[in-house]
Design an enzyme around this catalytic site. Structure first.
Site, mmCIF file in Angstrom:
data_model
loop_
_atom_site.group_PDB
_atom_site.id
_atom_site.type_symbol
_atom_site.label_atom_id
_atom_site.label_comp_id
_atom_site.label_asym_id
_atom_site.label_seq_id
_atom_site.Cartn_x
_atom_site.Cartn_y
_atom_site.Cartn_z
ATOM 1 N N HIS A 93 0.866 -1.186 0.000
ATOM 2 C CA HIS A 93 0.000 0.000 0.000
ATOM 3 C C HIS A 93 0.900 1.232 0.000
ATOM 4 O O HIS A 93 1.646 1.464 -0.947
ATOM 5 C CB HIS A 93 -0.921 -0.065 1.213
ATOM 6 C CG HIS A 93 -2.045 0.930 1.204
ATOM 7 N ND1 HIS A 93 -2.343 1.734 0.127
ATOM 8 C CD2 HIS A 93 -2.954 1.251 2.162
ATOM 9 C CE1 HIS A 93 -3.384 2.493 0.409
ATOM 10 N NE2 HIS A 93 -3.773 2.233 1.646
ATOM 11 N N HIS B 111 -1.403 -1.059 -11.568
ATOM 12 C CA HIS B 111 -2.246 -0.592 -10.452
ATOM 13 C C HIS B 111 -3.488 -1.465 -10.396
ATOM 14 O O HIS B 111 -3.946 -1.990 -11.421
ATOM 15 C CB HIS B 111 -2.628 0.882 -10.659
ATOM 16 C CG HIS B 111 -3.305 1.502 -9.474
ATOM 17 N ND1 HIS B 111 -4.675 1.452 -9.284
ATOM 18 C CD2 HIS B 111 -2.804 2.179 -8.400
ATOM 19 C CE1 HIS B 111 -4.975 2.073 -8.157
ATOM 20 N NE2 HIS B 111 -3.866 2.514 -7.607
ATOM 21 N N ASP C 283 3.446 5.922 -7.419
ATOM 22 C CA ASP C 283 4.675 5.620 -6.679
ATOM 23 C C ASP C 283 5.919 5.727 -7.549
ATOM 24 O O ASP C 283 7.029 5.855 -7.032
ATOM 25 C CB ASP C 283 4.602 4.205 -6.079
ATOM 26 C CG ASP C 283 3.537 4.087 -5.011
ATOM 27 O OD1 ASP C 283 3.442 5.007 -4.180
ATOM 28 O OD2 ASP C 283 2.796 3.093 -5.010
#
Length: 459
Positions: free
Chosen positions: A285, A336, A395
């Site tokens: 996460h 994702h 990210d």
């Protein structure tokens, strides 16, 4: 004699736990075929990876596909806060040359963009709430320094329960006040937690700057973090954008779902937010940004020609084949759970990261990451043969941005937590207002029935 007994116990403990560990593993294994037999939606997702619908929200929406004549068609990702596209939100405050995190927090909490007076009043309250309780920094943060800032954040939030005169009052007025205080406190808890850790575990000088009332949240983070409190306008603007992009991501992400789950039990705000912190910490996460950053650093060290796409491809293949980096076979920052063609947060962050890279003299490094971003999806798809369209997620560039901002690795995920406190707060209030049932999904027992055996009859 005592030392001998201690050594003997350590040997006994090692042997015992080796045996018990294997027993725990053996007793926990479930036949994978049973998940299909009973149509279990593992991870609360269907066979196509789509999240199982468990609730409704008006706070945030993640959109990544359309249905055309019954066929699921991927589209560029879209993220909205209270129905407003994230791109429009960012463009709005950037054009005004303002910082946007405070405005975004207001939008998430109250459902509409504030006018000038509403925003001023909201910022005034947040500024007033920045001061932590008396002796809290010394008694809680400095007296018991931890080695992980996320754990320190959770512990600090739970400790703040004791300083609240009405901690279990779940009226909306009281919960709203608690949430706004936590939004204001989070930068201090994270930055002071880092300084405490760096001093007591890293032998670095200890300095604590108080937040300044005229600064935005992003500016105060940089002001409190740096010894000289200096930063450029572009640095503060990019950190502010990052805070905005991480503030909310719908009700289905793990930590926000945890917020709904714990709130549904009637628990207090501090317990709810500490649990959300624990969920966000995980490397699957919020902690994914650290994994991605470390992988990109590894690529920098092992690819000699950053402009040679063939060499980059070859090394990415090594990563996929578990021959390089952490040998997990994963290219972090690519793909994702929801987005396919694009992650709108990544698109925005990449744009502004390029500007800061120019300012910092890191354009070549930025170009390398852009090439990795372009090449990696095809390599992952070719390896997995899933046919699913994938792209880089937020990210991929967030770690690079934080590095350019001089943020220590230990603060990467806590910065995420500072941002997400606004979204968690809005979801907690939404759960209370709609008075939902306690969240209690079903687990089917597949254990065989057995008879109890008296102790004397056991082997």
């Amino acid at each position: 004699m005592e030392q001998t007994e201690s050594v003997q116990f350590e040997q006994f403990e090692t042997k015992m736990f080796k045996e018990l560990t294997q027993k725990a593993i053996d007793s926990s294994k479930i036949n994978p075929e049973l998940y299909s037999k009973y149509q279990v939606m593992r991870g609360l997702r269907d066979l196509e990876g789509k999240g199982v619908l468990v609730g409704l929200t008006e706070i945030g929406e993640v959109h990544s596909y359309i249905i055309d004549e019954g066929e699921k068609i991927p589209v560029p990702g879209r993220l909205t806060y209270r129905g407003i596209d994230i791109n429009d939100i960012v463009d709005g405050f950037i054009k005004d040359e303002r910082y946007g995190f405070e405005e975004t927090s207001y939008l998430l909490l109250f459902g509409h963009l504030p006018n000038a007076e509403e925003l001023k009043d909201f910022e005034q309250v947040l500024t007033a709430y920045q001061k932590l309780p008396e002796d809290f920094v010394r008694g809680t943060i400095l007296k018991s320094p931890g080695k992980d800032i996320m754990n320190m954040l959770a512990r600090s939030i739970l400790s703040l329960y004791s300083y609240d005169d009405n901690p279990d009052d779940n009226s909306i007025e009281n919960v709203l006040k608690q949430c706004m205080k936590l939004i204001a406190w989070m930068p201090l808890l994270a930055v002071y937690g880092y300084h405490s850790c760096a001093h007591y575990h890293g032998n670095k000088s200890l300095f604590l700057h108080s937040p300044l009332p005229h600064l935005s949240t992003a500016e105060n983070i940089l002001h409190m973090l740096r010894p000289d409190s200096k930063y450029t306008k572009l640095e503060a603007a990019l950190l502010d954008i990052s805070l905005v992009l991480h503030s909310e991501h719908g009700g289905g992400n793990n930590s926000t779902f945890v917020t709904h789950v714990i709130t549904s039990t009637g628990s207090d705000t501090y317990s709810v937010m500490a649990a959300a912190i624990g969920a966000l910490k995980g490397p699957k996460h919020g902690g994914a940004n650290i994994k991605t950053y470390n992988m990109l650093e590894d690529i920098k060290q092992n690819v000699t020609d950053w402009q040679d796409e063939d060499e980059i491809k070859a090394y990415l293949m090594k990563i996929m084949n578990k021959q390089a980096f952490d040998r997990s076979g994963l290219i972090y920052g690519i793909g994702h759970a929801v987005y396919s063609i694009s992650d709108p947060r990544e698109v925005l962050l990449k744009e502004y990261a390029g500007k800061l890279a120019q300012e910092k003299g890191l354009a070549e490094e930025y170009d390398l990451f852009s090439r990795v971003e372009k090449l990696a999806p095809d390599i992952v798809l070719g390896h997995n043969k899933s046919g699913k369209v994938i792209s880089a997620n937020v990210d991929f560039y967030s770690g690079f941005v934080y590095k350019m901002l001089g943020l220590p690795l230990e603060l990467f995920t806590p910065i995420f937590a500072i941002s997400r406190m606004s979204g968690w707060s809005a979801h907690r209030i939404e759960e209370i207002v709609n008075n939902g049932k306690i969240v209690r999904p079903a687990y089917k027992s597949v254990a065989p029935r057995r008879e109890y055996i008296p102790l004397s009859g056991r082997n």
